[in-house]
Motif scaffolding. Structure first.
Motif, mmCIF file in Angstrom:
data_model
loop_
_atom_site.group_PDB
_atom_site.id
_atom_site.type_symbol
_atom_site.label_atom_id
_atom_site.label_comp_id
_atom_site.label_asym_id
_atom_site.label_seq_id
_atom_site.Cartn_x
_atom_site.Cartn_y
_atom_site.Cartn_z
ATOM 1 N N ALA A 2 -4.320 7.975 -3.559
ATOM 2 C CA ALA A 2 -3.064 7.291 -3.227
ATOM 3 C C ALA A 2 -2.924 7.117 -1.714
ATOM 4 N N ALA A 3 -3.224 8.160 -0.972
ATOM 5 C CA ALA A 3 -3.141 8.092 0.491
ATOM 6 C C ALA A 3 -4.206 7.145 1.052
ATOM 7 N N ASN A 10 -5.427 4.511 -0.481
ATOM 8 C CA ASN A 10 -4.959 3.152 -0.751
ATOM 9 C C ASN A 10 -3.839 2.735 0.200
ATOM 10 N N ARG A 11 -2.972 3.657 0.539
ATOM 11 C CA ARG A 11 -1.891 3.346 1.480
ATOM 12 C C ARG A 11 -2.474 3.037 2.864
ATOM 13 N N THR A 12 -3.474 3.800 3.281
ATOM 14 C CA THR A 12 -4.131 3.561 4.571
ATOM 15 C C THR A 12 -4.793 2.192 4.575
ATOM 16 N N ASP A 69 -3.968 -0.406 2.767
ATOM 17 C CA ASP A 69 -2.917 -1.428 2.752
ATOM 18 C C ASP A 69 -2.316 -1.665 4.128
ATOM 19 N N VAL A 70 -2.041 -0.588 4.846
ATOM 20 C CA VAL A 70 -1.430 -0.731 6.170
ATOM 21 C C VAL A 70 -2.388 -1.442 7.128
#
Length: 96
Positions: free
Chosen positions: A65-66, A68-70, A72-73
């Protein structure tokens, strides 16, 4: 630790490296020197390298999850900065 990497083929890799690192540095620990840069988000980190032909980005985070967030940003900002090149998305390669 989850890891992934991508590359963006462009002659403007150094420009985008600088833009990303300067932008992120307003809110997090980020910086660059020469053709290398980094960004340490609360949820993941990125190391970047630019040359005359590309911008390489390697990221890592504690979980998927982290990670994927990285992704995305970083991707959303790079797509915005590279709008003239019509970049729509990056192809990430996750490490096994």
């Amino acid at each position: 630790m989850q890891k992934s990497q991508t590359q963006f083929i462009t002659e403007k890799g150094s420009r985008y490296l600088g833009q990303l690192c300067k932008h992120f540095a307003h809110k997090i620990d980020a910086g660059f020197e020469g053709n290398h840069g980094y960004a340490n988000f609360p949820f993941g980190s990125a190391k970047m390298r630019a040359d005359d032909n590309q911008l390489e980005i390697a990221i890592e985070a504690a979980d998927e999850a982290a990670l994927n967030r990285t992704k995305d940003v970083i991707e959303s900002h790079l797509v915005r900065f590279a709008f003239r090149e019509e970049l729509e998305e990056l192809e990430w390669r996750d490490a096994l």
